[in-house]
Design an enzyme around this catalytic site. Structure first.
Site, PDB file in Angstrom:
ATOM      1  CE1 TYR A 405      -6.078  -1.922  12.552  1.00 48.65           C
ATOM      2  CE2 TYR A 405      -3.720  -2.109  11.287  1.00 48.65           C
ATOM      3  CZ  TYR A 405      -5.527  -2.523  11.295  1.00 48.65           C
ATOM      4  OH  TYR A 405      -5.571  -4.234  10.903  1.00 48.65           O
ATOM      5  CD  GLU A 406      -8.090   3.088   9.498  1.00 45.68           C
ATOM      6  OE1 GLU A 406      -7.326   2.224   8.585  1.00 45.68           O
ATOM      7  OE2 GLU A 406      -8.618   4.121   9.753  1.00 45.68           O
TER       8      GLU A 406
END
Lengths: 598, 247
Positions: A405-406
């Protein structure tokens, strides 16, 4: 508590063409008394509030995430990055880095924290209008209101702008009607407001603030995930959800600015969270290795285990050096912009954008260091590491999401190179002149003398690494301009360049920190820090050699390839060191103290 | 109400305890220090709560130690003490420390003086009693609950096999044990305010100590645990009888 260090500011991405000075670099050993007290507060929070309920959190028994967020709010720990007029305390970047670092060991709960204080709060701080800021921020800071962030959809993850959720204005112009589906939404289960991205009329990508309980907003079942099980994750469905027009967040059609700019800070914070978790996991590995007896002695006596412990320390130390170095750069940049009259929010946003390359580097380096550490921690724990009774298995699972993620680590690697080349093309960063100088140097006689002076080998190696990056990236761009390759379709080469940038940044940050530590009073002797430095450079040199060789062999041939290969050889001259003894020394310092001590 | 809270500095609970070669000094290298938990969690937190109950009250944190204690003192201020005094001397012994604290307190007319029931390093439980003696004040030890009404305090103290309830008139010295309050984590507001609160550094009074530490010794390491299978009761009895010699 903001202090500006007055020096020749290193601009974003400039580290590949510019040297830094140790005296001007911020290192975590310089944290102030007040910052250390903040750290202690966060550590006490983890020990008193999170540790006793880890098993319940993991099984999502009770409503612990909500209670913990509210407790963090009471302590004022969710508003340290929010200006006072919106209920925060507007502390400096280093303090905020430290808070993430200290909260890192909080496992899956840190996701709830990051959602609330990052992607849940920042879109409103950066892009909300005054009424929205007044309405939501103080309650988000206090923890009485919880937020989540709905960007990803089943068909659009990394390619976020391909979202299908749409918003259509009602005939009376008072509402937008949202239809669509969002996926992997952390905290959706308990959030009071949803930051949602949808395309107005199917085209204009726009942010919205949608309240919980809006008609037509429903949640999917709890996802069964590999890790971060303590962070609830749901799908969110929108079926003719009417959202008042005043809930539009930012400008219509400018949702991509919110989505992407918030991610720069998110990546920076994620780096710090990973780092904090990683240090505590390393600490548990050391403690176990000292306690666990096999063959009538602690397994910490064995070289194979010492290697792992040392390697954990080395990777953490490098990532930490980079994290705090960038933290100060961002902090200084914010101070400069604030002095020019920018608001706290705008200054922070601009500073993070300036150092977007570094933020991506920190995210990749931090998440990969953590992944190494949790993996080897399971190994050090042996069978016990594989059992759910100890924390090792959970940490192993929790770590994995950080590479996803990110922005996946692949996306972040691509961005690292892409942003660098864009800065060069826009004239913000002159990499062409130094790249030409490297080309020229390739045809000249190499110097045969070894460098001298304090950390002379490392400083010389650093200059050479920057040359390799310029040589490889410059060479690849030249091939592109000559129409021989299309870099967009050569991701492997871009990955190689990104890896070299990450490797170099970590090596340089380590060097700057170790050099600065030399003059400081400290518990662990300088020799041990120098051992870390030398192993980082010895291994880093080998990796630089490989990344560069892989890249140039992928786009050059004949005489050009030969010239480049000679360049690689010429620029990777860092001498071999006794890495075995150095690692033993590093591990020994921790074993003696039965703790991670860097 | 004017309240004084005596706080001391102790090695962190996870610190490695070792001594120099002659066993005359504690090896402080690399040891992280904390505020003694009994002083912090029970004495200070209770004092702060009492001060809130009686508007206009003040809480003063007093410590005997060197400048490297300031971080701990600031934590006391972050936990909402109003001001702090550091008596600039090494706290060699309980008597020395109590004397210094007493000389500070003598002219200040405190209504209430708190100490923790003991420090977690020396576990002496001496300072409170000595301090009370120097000041000629009543002393209540091991207090686990305390309420104040007017000028009288009602205190529960843990005693062997039960609880004793005592009443005592202000002013007095009390040593706080578990139960007096709950550990509190300083919040950001407290931390930010702490840096601007007064921390006075005063010189110690001359005092010839009557005691000195001659030697430290670590407790003997516990011998390992031996597992005896449930099927081998005879062997267990034999071991308890002839090796452990407990039956």
């Amino acid at each position: 508590m903001s202090e500006v260090t007055n020096h020749s500011v290193l601009k974003g991405g400039a580290f590949i063409i510019q040297d830094s000075v140790a005296a001007e670099t911020f290192i975590p050993e310089q944290l102030t008394e007040e910052q250390l007290m903040v750290k202690q507060t966060v550590q006490d929070f983890v020990r008193n509030e999170i540790d006793p309920i880890r098993n319940d959190l993991e099984k999502q028994k009770g409503n612990h995430n909500v209670a913990l967020l509210e407790k963090l709010g009471e302590l004022g720990l969710m508003g340290t990055h929010i200006p006072e007029e919106y209920g925060g305390s507007g502390m400096d970047t280093n303090t905020n880095t430290l808070i993430c670092d200290a909260l890192g060991p909080g496992g899956g709960f840190t996701v709830s924290f990051a959602v609330q204080t990052g992607i849940g709060m920042l879109p409103i701080l950066y892009y909300g209008n005054e009424a929205q800021k007044q309405q939501y921020l103080p309650a988000l800071v206090a923890g009485t209101l919880k937020a989540c962030y709905c960007l990803t959809e089943p068909g659009s993850g990394s390619d976020a702008l391909a979202a299908k959720t749409r918003a259509d204005l009602t005939a009376d112009g008072k509402h937008y009607v949202l239809n669509g589906q969002k996926m992997w939404i952390s905290s959706a289960a308990f959030a009071d407001i949803y930051i949602v991205f949808a395309k107005i009329g199917g085209t204009k990508f726009t942010g919205f603030i949608v309240p919980r309980g809006a008609d037509g907003l429903t949640l999917g079942a709890e996802e069964d995930k590999l890790g971060i099980k303590s962070s609830p994750t749901r799908q969110v469905f929108f079926e003719n959800v009417h959202v008042p027009v005043e809930n539009v967040l930012g400008e219509i059609g400018k949702g991509h600015l919110i989505a992407f700019n918030v991610l720069n800070i998110g990546r920076f914070k994620l780096g710090a969270l990973c780092l904090g978790g990683s240090k505590v996991v390393a600490d548990s590995a050391v403690k176990h290795a000292v306690e666990r007896q096999q063959f009538k002695q602690p397994i910490a006596n064995f070289g194979a285990i010492q290697f792992k412990l040392a390697e954990m320390a080395i990777r953490n130390f490098a990532a930490e050096s980079s994290q705090y170095r960038v933290s100060q750069l961002i902090q200084d940049r914010i101070a400069v912009l604030r002095a020019k009259g920018k608001s706290y929010a705008d200054a922070t946003l601009d500073a993070a954008e300036e150092y977007a390359i570094e933020c991506s580097i920190l995210k990749v380096a931090g998440s990969e260091a953590l992944d190494y550490v949790v993996d080897e921690n399971v190994q050090v724990h042996g069978g016990l590491g594989y059992s759910e009774e100890y924390g090792a298995a959970r940490a192993y699972r929790d770590s994995r999401i950080n590479r996803i993620y990110e922005g996946t680590n692949e996306i972040n690697r691509l961005l690292t190179v892409d942003m660098l080349l864009k800065k060069a093309m826009k004239g913000q960063l002159d990499i062409v002149t130094p790249a030409w100088a490297v080309q020229k140097e390739l045809t000249s006689m190499p110097s045969m003398t070894r460098p001298t002076g304090l950390y002379g080998e490392e400083k010389a190696a650093m200059k050479d690494f920057k040359k390799i990056i310029l040589m490889v990236a410059g060479g690849a761009v030249k091939m592109q301009m000559d129409g021989k390759i299309n870099l967009e379709k050569e991701q492997e080469i871009l990955m190689n360049v990104a890896d070299m940038m990450i490797e170099s940044f970590n090596m340089e940050s380590t060097l700057l920190r170790v050099e600065k530590l030399r003059l400081m009073e400290k518990e662990v002797s300088q020799e041990v820090y120098e051992a870390i430095l030398k192993v980082v450079f010895a291994d880093g040199t080998a990796r630089m050699h490989k990344f560069a060789t892989d890249a140039i062999s992928s786009f050059a041939e004949g005489d050009l390839l030969k010239t480049f290969l000679m360049g690689v050889k010429r620029f990777t001259k860092y001498p071999a060191v006794n890495v075995k003894n150095m690692r033993r020394q590093i591990a020994g310092a921790m074993i003696e103290r039965k703790a991670y001590c860097f | 109400m004017k309240i004084m809270v005596c706080v001391s500095k102790t090695p962190d609970t996870t610190a490695k305890i070792s001594f120099n070669a002659a066993n005359t000094e504690f090896n402080s290298a690399g040891v992280a220090y904390i505020m003694n938990p009994y002083d912090e969690w029970y004495a200070l937190v209770r004092a702060v709560d009492l001060a809130k109950q009686f508007p206009g009250s003040t809480v003063t944190v007093v410590h005997v130690g060197r400048a490297d204690s300031d971080q701990i003192i600031r934590k006391g201020l972050a936990l909402e003490a109003n001001d702090a005094v550091r008596i600039d001397a090494d706290p060699h012994t309980a008597l020395f420390t109590a004397k210094q604290l007493a000389e500070h307190a003598r002219s200040k007319n405190y209504d209430l003086i708190f100490t923790g029931k003991e420090t977690i390093d020396h576990n002496g439980s001496d300072v409170g009693a000595m301090l009370a003696e120097f000041l000629d004040l009543p002393f209540v030890s091991y207090a686990s609950k305390m309420t104040v009404a007017g000028t009288t305090a009602t205190i529960e103290r843990d005693i062997e096999g039960g609880v004793e309830v005592v009443e005592v008139k202000l002013p007095f010295v009390v040593s706080a044990a578990k139960g007096m309050a709950e550990q509190r984590i300083p919040n950001m507001m407290g931390i930010m305010k702490a840096k601007n609160k007064p921390l006075a550094v005063v010189p110690p009074v001359a005092f010839t100590d009557k005691a000195k530490v001659t030697r430290f010794e670590l407790p003997k390491a516990k011998s390992g645990v031996r597992m005896v299978s449930a099927d081998e009761m005879d062997e267990l009895v034999r071991l308890l009888h002839s090796e452990a010699k407990v039956i």
